[in-house]
Design a protein around this motif. Structure first.
Motif, PDB file in Angstrom:
ATOM      1  N   UNK A 354       0.905  -1.242   0.059  1.00  0.00           N
ATOM      2  CA  UNK A 354       0.039   0.219  -0.064  1.00  0.00           C
ATOM      3  C   UNK A 354       0.798   1.333  -0.068  1.00  0.00           C
ATOM      4  N   UNK A 355       2.030   1.169   0.582  1.00  0.00           N
ATOM      5  CA  UNK A 355       2.906   2.232   0.428  1.00  0.00           C
ATOM      6  C   UNK A 355       3.510   2.635  -1.000  1.00  0.00           C
ATOM      7  N   UNK A 356       3.262   1.565  -1.947  1.00  0.00           N
ATOM      8  CA  UNK A 356       3.630   1.884  -3.273  1.00  0.00           C
ATOM      9  C   UNK A 356       2.518   2.640  -4.206  1.00  0.00           C
ATOM     10  N   UNK A 357       1.459   3.060  -3.316  1.00  0.00           N
ATOM     11  CA  UNK A 357       0.232   3.708  -4.300  1.00  0.00           C
ATOM     12  C   UNK A 357      -0.312   4.890  -3.558  1.00  0.00           C
ATOM     13  N   UNK A 358      -0.656   5.881  -4.339  1.00  0.00           N
ATOM     14  CA  UNK A 358      -1.035   7.014  -4.244  1.00  0.00           C
ATOM     15  C   UNK A 358      -2.634   6.743  -3.836  1.00  0.00           C
ATOM     16  N   UNK A 359      -3.121   6.864  -2.764  1.00  0.00           N
ATOM     17  CA  UNK A 359      -4.699   6.609  -2.609  1.00  0.00           C
ATOM     18  C   UNK A 359      -5.570   7.724  -2.789  1.00  0.00           C
ATOM     19  N   UNK A 360      -4.843   8.858  -3.245  1.00  0.00           N
ATOM     20  CA  UNK A 360      -5.836   9.909  -3.757  1.00  0.00           C
ATOM     21  C   UNK A 360      -6.279   9.663  -5.213  1.00  0.00           C
ATOM     22  N   UNK A 361      -5.373   8.819  -5.966  1.00  0.00           N
ATOM     23  CA  UNK A 361      -5.740   8.413  -7.266  1.00  0.00           C
ATOM     24  C   UNK A 361      -5.547   7.144  -7.715  1.00  0.00           C
ATOM     25  N   UNK A 362      -4.805   6.156  -6.706  1.00  0.00           N
ATOM     26  CA  UNK A 362      -4.862   4.822  -6.889  1.00  0.00           C
ATOM     27  C   UNK A 362      -3.653   4.535  -7.966  1.00  0.00           C
ATOM     28  N   UNK A 363      -2.803   5.622  -8.260  1.00  0.00           N
ATOM     29  CA  UNK A 363      -1.686   5.679  -9.269  1.00  0.00           C
ATOM     30  C   UNK A 363      -0.658   5.058  -8.372  1.00  0.00           C
ATOM     31  N   UNK A 364       0.212   4.426  -9.214  1.00  0.00           N
ATOM     32  CA  UNK A 364       1.383   3.830  -8.549  1.00  0.00           C
ATOM     33  C   UNK A 364       2.523   4.828  -8.215  1.00  0.00           C
ATOM     34  N   UNK A 365       3.077   4.842  -7.251  1.00  0.00           N
ATOM     35  CA  UNK A 365       4.411   5.893  -7.029  1.00  0.00           C
ATOM     36  C   UNK A 365       5.451   5.631  -7.865  1.00  0.00           C
ATOM     37  N   UNK A 366       5.469   4.364  -8.313  1.00  0.00           N
ATOM     38  CA  UNK A 366       6.626   3.711  -9.072  1.00  0.00           C
ATOM     39  C   UNK A 366       6.739   3.712 -10.552  1.00  0.00           C
ATOM     40  N   UNK A 367       5.536   3.968 -11.110  1.00  0.00           N
ATOM     41  CA  UNK A 367       5.438   3.887 -12.668  1.00  0.00           C
ATOM     42  C   UNK A 367       4.143   4.746 -13.043  1.00  0.00           C
ATOM     43  N   UNK A 368       4.495   5.835 -13.646  1.00  0.00           N
ATOM     44  CA  UNK A 368       3.414   6.735 -14.130  1.00  0.00           C
ATOM     45  C   UNK A 368       2.434   6.124 -15.218  1.00  0.00           C
ATOM     46  N   UNK A 369       1.144   6.507 -14.959  1.00  0.00           N
ATOM     47  CA  UNK A 369       0.060   5.907 -15.768  1.00  0.00           C
ATOM     48  C   UNK A 369      -0.483   4.295 -15.459  1.00  0.00           C
ATOM     49  N   UNK A 370       0.151   3.889 -14.427  1.00  0.00           N
ATOM     50  CA  UNK A 370      -0.286   2.569 -13.934  1.00  0.00           C
ATOM     51  C   UNK A 370      -0.941   2.559 -12.723  1.00  0.00           C
ATOM     52  N   UNK A 371      -2.019   2.245 -12.719  1.00  0.00           N
ATOM     53  CA  UNK A 371      -3.026   2.059 -11.554  1.00  0.00           C
ATOM     54  C   UNK A 371      -3.556   0.786 -11.103  1.00  0.00           C
ATOM     55  N   UNK A 372      -3.875   0.851  -9.833  1.00  0.00           N
ATOM     56  CA  UNK A 372      -4.477  -0.598  -8.998  1.00  0.00           C
ATOM     57  C   UNK A 372      -6.085  -0.398  -8.981  1.00  0.00           C
ATOM     58  N   UNK A 373      -6.529  -1.526  -8.765  1.00  0.00           N
ATOM     59  CA  UNK A 373      -7.915  -1.673  -8.230  1.00  0.00           C
ATOM     60  C   UNK A 373      -8.269  -2.904  -7.517  1.00  0.00           C
ATOM     61  N   UNK A 374      -8.741  -2.908  -6.665  1.00  0.00           N
ATOM     62  CA  UNK A 374      -9.439  -4.464  -5.985  1.00  0.00           C
ATOM     63  C   UNK A 374      -8.317  -5.231  -5.089  1.00  0.00           C
ATOM     64  N   UNK A 375      -8.482  -6.530  -5.288  1.00  0.00           N
ATOM     65  CA  UNK A 375      -7.864  -7.454  -4.487  1.00  0.00           C
ATOM     66  C   UNK A 375      -6.356  -7.516  -4.789  1.00  0.00           C
ATOM     67  N   UNK A 376      -5.866  -7.100  -6.003  1.00  0.00           N
ATOM     68  CA  UNK A 376      -4.368  -7.248  -6.256  1.00  0.00           C
ATOM     69  C   UNK A 376      -3.638  -6.299  -5.146  1.00  0.00           C
ATOM     70  N   UNK A 377      -4.325  -5.347  -4.654  1.00  0.00           N
ATOM     71  CA  UNK A 377      -3.809  -4.414  -3.504  1.00  0.00           C
ATOM     72  C   UNK A 377      -3.737  -5.284  -2.166  1.00  0.00           C
ATOM     73  N   UNK A 378      -2.660  -4.984  -1.447  1.00  0.00           N
ATOM     74  CA  UNK A 378      -2.723  -5.433  -0.017  1.00  0.00           C
ATOM     75  C   UNK A 378      -3.932  -5.165   0.977  1.00  0.00           C
ATOM     76  N   UNK A 379      -5.279  -5.356   0.533  1.00  0.00           N
ATOM     77  CA  UNK A 379      -6.426  -4.904   1.122  1.00  0.00           C
ATOM     78  C   UNK A 379      -7.496  -5.996   1.386  1.00  0.00           C
TER      79      UNK A 379
END
Length: 404
Positions: A354-379
């Motif tokens: 979760x520290x790799x993701x900006x939760x205001x946008x769900x965009x990766x902090x490591x790669x621009x234009x890459x987003x995550x949603x759902x269970x692939x996150x450690x949630x």
């Protein structure tokens, strides 16, 4: 724009992108032959689509992992918004006594049909049998190239990973190469198995208000408990497994639980019931349970476990036996040595840190234009519609940013 994953998060993300920006061309890639498989089986086929909890802070308390990160997102998109979204598309919903929300139709088919209709209406391309084998960022164009099994490639200016669990996923190594940290996916939401099960003869019996505790972890959960032929299950057990998922994994699912069959009616009040019945009904046999919420079959079984004859009177019960009965009622010990998941309807914890993701946008902090949603996150959330809600919320927020 490419969305990977044809489940709840993937479909809702793709639909939301097209809804918020009709000029965006969206392609959704699904590894299998069928889409929305967990939606279909959720809630026994009725689809427990969310929970009737509209206060964001309280809502986050149902997530063993992701509690802090989801607070902001729930202020942007929460159960009330999701219910309204379905209502606007002709899907009436209902709230059950425990707060779970289902379609009035009592059929997951209503939700699947709704999503499929939206996909067709918005001209979203859904490609099944398209298992992603590699993703890479094309540096000079700031776009993403996605390769699927069989050699097909797809290019998009933005990419959202909404695959569900990353267990056995080829995407995992790609994400790690991009600098992401991944926690190993491990089961959450499971029942407890007990070998040489002393209560197996009571399979199917349930109590609505019991407390299950794992002493070694100092955690407990109150609620319905179901005795099964393998061990114990029910909402209290399933929720407890969620909170303890990672620690129980490292214990190899071997630990001890204490069951308080009296639940909230235990304590001094429960102790006084035994004292009063001995005093007021000394000639009554102890096989007649003095606790109205304890099934007689369970009461008799607990007596058998202590070698106390059910046909003796309360007057002939020793103080040591009375103490033993109370201990069996409030601290019944069961040695757990395994788990059982509910067929395909399971949840995993673990995934993208979760520290790799900006939760205001769900965009990766490591790669621009890459987003995550759902269970692939450690949630992950406890049972009751919370896992679907985190999927809807993260998908909507990612879509909102992508659409802009």
């Amino acid at each position: 724009m490419i969305v990977v994953g044809g489940g709840a998060a993937g479909f809702f993300c793709a639909i939301s992108i097209a809804e918020l920006n009709s000029s965006t061309k969206v392609t959704l890639l699904e590894a299998g032959k069928k889409t929305l498989r967990k939606v279909k089986i959720s809630g026994g086929g009725r689809c427990n689509l969310t929970h009737h909890c509209f206060e964001p802070k309280l809502l986050t308390s149902h997530y063993p992992r992701g509690q802090r990160e989801l607070l902001g997102p729930f202020f942007q998109w929460q159960p009330k918004d999701m219910i309204q979204w379905f209502t606007e598309r002709g899907i009436a919903t209902k709230r059950e006594a425990d707060g779970r929300v289902f379609p009035v139709s009592n059929s997951s088919r209503s939700i699947i049909d709704c999503f499929e209709k939206e996909v067709r209406k918005k001209d979203i391309q859904v490609l099944r049998n398209s298992m992603v084998t590699n993703i890479q960022c094309i540096k000079n164009t700031n776009s993403w190239l996605v390769e699927t099994e069989g050699g097909a490639t797809h290019e998009g200016d933005q990419l959202c990973i909404a695959t569900g669990t990353l267990k056995n996923s080829r995407i995992s190594s790609c994400l790690e190469k991009l600098g992401h940290t991944l926690s190993p996916p491990i089961p959450s939401l499971f029942a407890f198995n007990v070998s040489s099960h002393p209560l197996s003869g009571l399979s199917g019996l349930s109590l609505q208000d019991a407390e299950v505790t794992i002493p070694s972890l100092s955690i407990s959960q109150m609620g319905p408990v179901l005795i099964t032929h393998k061990g114990i299950s029910g909402p209290a057990v399933i929720k407890l497994s969620s909170w303890a998922a990672k620690k129980l994994f490292f214990k190899d699912y071997r630990f001890e639980v204490l069951i308080n069959w009296l639940g909230s009616n235990g304590g001094m009040e429960g102790r006084m019931v035994l004292k009063n019945v001995r005093k007021e009904h000394p000639r009554s046999i102890i096989g007649n349970c003095p606790y109205p919420l304890i099934p007689k079959r369970l009461w008799v079984k607990l007596l058998e476990q202590q070698s106390i004859a059910k046909d003796i009177t309360w007057a002939h019960l020793s103080k040591e036996q009375e103490k033993s009965i109370y201990e069996y009622l409030t601290a019944f010990r069961l040695p757990v040595d395994g788990k059982s998941t509910n067929k395909e309807e399971f949840v995993t914890c673990g995934g993208v840190s979760l520290t790799d993701v900006n939760f205001k946008t769900l965009e990766s902090k490591k790669a621009k234009g890459l987003f995550f949603a759902g269970e692939c996150l450690d949630i992950d959330g406890v049972t009751g519609g919370f896992n679907f809600q985190s999927a809807w919320t993260t998908a909507r927020i990612a879509a909102t940013r992508i659409a802009k």
